[in-house]
Motif scaffolding. Sequence first.
Motif, PDB file in Angstrom:
ATOM      1  N   LYS A  15       7.346  11.357  19.755  1.00 50.06           N
ATOM      2  CA  LYS A  15       8.418  12.304  20.093  1.00 50.06           C
ATOM      3  C   LYS A  15       9.595  11.594  20.741  1.00 50.06           C
ATOM      4  O   LYS A  15      10.763  11.860  20.413  1.00 50.06           O
ATOM      5  N   ILE A  16       9.293  10.701  21.671  1.00 49.81           N
ATOM      6  CA  ILE A  16      10.351  10.015  22.413  1.00 49.81           C
ATOM      7  C   ILE A  16      11.213   9.167  21.484  1.00 49.81           C
ATOM      8  O   ILE A  16      12.452   9.213  21.536  1.00 49.81           O
ATOM      9  N   VAL A  17      10.561   8.402  20.616  1.00 51.53           N
ATOM     10  CA  VAL A  17      11.300   7.536  19.695  1.00 51.53           C
ATOM     11  C   VAL A  17      12.187   8.370  18.773  1.00 51.53           C
ATOM     12  O   VAL A  17      13.357   8.029  18.522  1.00 51.53           O
ATOM     13  N   THR A  18      11.654   9.483  18.280  1.00 55.44           N
ATOM     14  CA  THR A  18      12.420  10.336  17.370  1.00 55.44           C
ATOM     15  C   THR A  18      13.638  10.937  18.060  1.00 55.44           C
ATOM     16  O   THR A  18      14.754  10.921  17.514  1.00 55.44           O
ATOM     17  N   ILE A  19      13.440  11.464  19.266  1.00 49.56           N
ATOM     18  CA  ILE A  19      14.557  12.097  19.973  1.00 49.56           C
ATOM     19  C   ILE A  19      15.611  11.067  20.358  1.00 49.56           C
ATOM     20  O   ILE A  19      16.819  11.312  20.211  1.00 49.56           O
ATOM     21  N   PRO A 128      18.475  21.107  12.664  1.00 44.88           N
ATOM     22  CA  PRO A 128      19.574  20.199  13.020  1.00 44.88           C
ATOM     23  C   PRO A 128      19.110  18.755  13.158  1.00 44.88           C
ATOM     24  O   PRO A 128      19.891  17.826  12.929  1.00 44.88           O
ATOM     25  N   PHE A 129      17.846  18.549  13.517  1.00 43.07           N
ATOM     26  CA  PHE A 129      17.312  17.190  13.578  1.00 43.07           C
ATOM     27  C   PHE A 129      17.306  16.575  12.178  1.00 43.07           C
ATOM     28  O   PHE A 129      17.732  15.434  11.976  1.00 43.07           O
ATOM     29  N   VAL A 130      16.809  17.339  11.208  1.00 42.05           N
ATOM     30  CA  VAL A 130      16.768  16.858   9.826  1.00 42.05           C
ATOM     31  C   VAL A 130      18.179  16.599   9.318  1.00 42.05           C
ATOM     32  O   VAL A 130      18.460  15.558   8.700  1.00 42.05           O
ATOM     33  N   MET A 131      19.085  17.525   9.591  1.00 45.57           N
ATOM     34  CA  MET A 131      20.462  17.387   9.109  1.00 45.57           C
ATOM     35  C   MET A 131      21.146  16.168   9.716  1.00 45.57           C
ATOM     36  O   MET A 131      21.923  15.477   9.044  1.00 45.57           O
ATOM     37  N   THR A 132      20.854  15.890  10.989  1.00 47.77           N
ATOM     38  CA  THR A 132      21.466  14.729  11.640  1.00 47.77           C
ATOM     39  C   THR A 132      20.982  13.434  11.008  1.00 47.77           C
ATOM     40  O   THR A 132      21.780  12.529  10.715  1.00 47.77           O
ATOM     41  N   PHE A 133      19.669  13.329  10.782  1.00 43.65           N
ATOM     42  CA  PHE A 133      19.136  12.114  10.160  1.00 43.65           C
ATOM     43  C   PHE A 133      19.620  11.968   8.719  1.00 43.65           C
ATOM     44  O   PHE A 133      19.895  10.851   8.260  1.00 43.65           O
ATOM     45  N   GLU A 134      19.714  13.085   7.999  1.00 41.75           N
ATOM     46  CA  GLU A 134      20.209  13.014   6.622  1.00 41.75           C
ATOM     47  C   GLU A 134      21.670  12.588   6.591  1.00 41.75           C
ATOM     48  O   GLU A 134      22.100  11.861   5.694  1.00 41.75           O
ATOM     49  N   ILE A 144       9.846  13.102   7.916  1.00 48.02           N
ATOM     50  CA  ILE A 144       9.696  12.477   9.236  1.00 48.02           C
ATOM     51  C   ILE A 144       9.618  13.543  10.323  1.00 48.02           C
ATOM     52  O   ILE A 144       8.742  13.506  11.196  1.00 48.02           O
ATOM     53  N   ILE A 145      10.533  14.511  10.269  1.00 47.28           N
ATOM     54  CA  ILE A 145      10.563  15.555  11.297  1.00 47.28           C
ATOM     55  C   ILE A 145       9.315  16.424  11.224  1.00 47.28           C
ATOM     56  O   ILE A 145       8.759  16.825  12.258  1.00 47.28           O
ATOM     57  N   ASN A 146       8.850  16.718  10.021  1.00 49.56           N
ATOM     58  CA  ASN A 146       7.614  17.496   9.893  1.00 49.56           C
ATOM     59  C   ASN A 146       6.440  16.759  10.535  1.00 49.56           C
ATOM     60  O   ASN A 146       5.590  17.371  11.197  1.00 49.56           O
ATOM     61  N   PHE A 147       6.397  15.456  10.341  1.00 52.37           N
ATOM     62  CA  PHE A 147       5.344  14.653  10.961  1.00 52.37           C
ATOM     63  C   PHE A 147       5.448  14.704  12.483  1.00 52.37           C
ATOM     64  O   PHE A 147       4.440  14.857  13.189  1.00 52.37           O
ATOM     65  N   VAL A 148       6.671  14.609  12.986  1.00 60.64           N
ATOM     66  CA  VAL A 148       6.883  14.653  14.432  1.00 60.64           C
ATOM     67  C   VAL A 148       6.489  16.018  14.993  1.00 60.64           C
ATOM     68  O   VAL A 148       5.883  16.113  16.068  1.00 60.64           O
ATOM     69  N   VAL A 149       6.823  17.078  14.260  1.00 55.69           N
ATOM     70  CA  VAL A 149       6.468  18.429  14.706  1.00 55.69           C
ATOM     71  C   VAL A 149       4.951  18.583  14.795  1.00 55.69           C
ATOM     72  O   VAL A 149       4.419  19.172  15.747  1.00 55.69           O
TER      73      VAL A 149
END
Length: 321
Positions: A15-19, A128-134, A144-149
């Motif tokens: 979570k920390i790395v993703t955020i 918005p997390f997905v949109m930002t990375f895209e 990636i976000i689904n895995f993090v969730v």
Amino acid sequence: VKNYGEFEFWFALIKIVTIIAMVVGGIGVIAFGFGNDGVALGISNLWAHGGFMPNGVQGVLMSLQMVMFAYLGVEMIGLTAGEAKNPQKTIPNAIGSVFWRILLFYVGALFVILSIYPWNEIGTQGSPFVMTFERLGIKTAAGIINFVVITAALSSCNGGIFSTGRMLYSLAQNGQAPAGFAKTSNNGVPRRALLLSIGALLLGVLLNYLVPEKVFVWVTAIATFGAIWTWVMILLAQLKFRKGLSASERAGLKYRMWLYPVSSYLALAFLVLVVGLMAYFPDTRVALYVGPAFLVLLTVLFYVFKLQPTNVSQGAVRSAS
């Protein structure tokens, strides 16, 4: 405890790395125009589209119950005091780090998201997390976000099972829960307490099957009520504890409550406000039915099982003598 800590370390790390990656990448979009043809977006979205706080104070108040849900579990720091080798040092450090974690992972992430995307468009086109990375060119962002969730959900379950099991085990040791929950396996795991904790989680699965459209609001509201009750008890216990200390004992406290006792009373008033807001909105009002009913049930079970709380101080004196 070791296994819990190991799992929680890796879950938290993901979570920390993703955020952090999202915040850093988002700052790149805001300041340098990454993913936007080099045109910096700036932060004008924070006050555009209706101005800052477009729905006024009412909008802020309406969001408080859901916001409170995000802070559930902060009291777990206190639970770890019994497991820590040097609690006088580690617990204050952990409490102090909470401020910086909130600043980075909550305020920082929201600042970036609300700066990049207009507030009234968030959620209409996906996460918005997905949109930002895209936007930064990461095409597999959704996966990636689904895995993090999923790991975040596992982390929540992991923490809930551990804290509930340990609390029930501690209550049983002190005579405030059936003695069977104080029994442990050969390696010291309170299995019965953990099984009951897991069983409680399965109720969420049942509710999701029966009322999928309402279960999220119901569960968050009920969980928030439980947290508020816990926090109120902690504050009242702290106030009573401090009043019972002599002047020399108060002077010898290693870690003091900031602006005591004003801060404690302000916190209590704020929690009362949140309960009032939960009563005001029909969707969250269910928590005020279920929560008190559960407290009544616990009281009845206390007398049914004829529990006798142990006087810890007297027990300690007797064992010392």
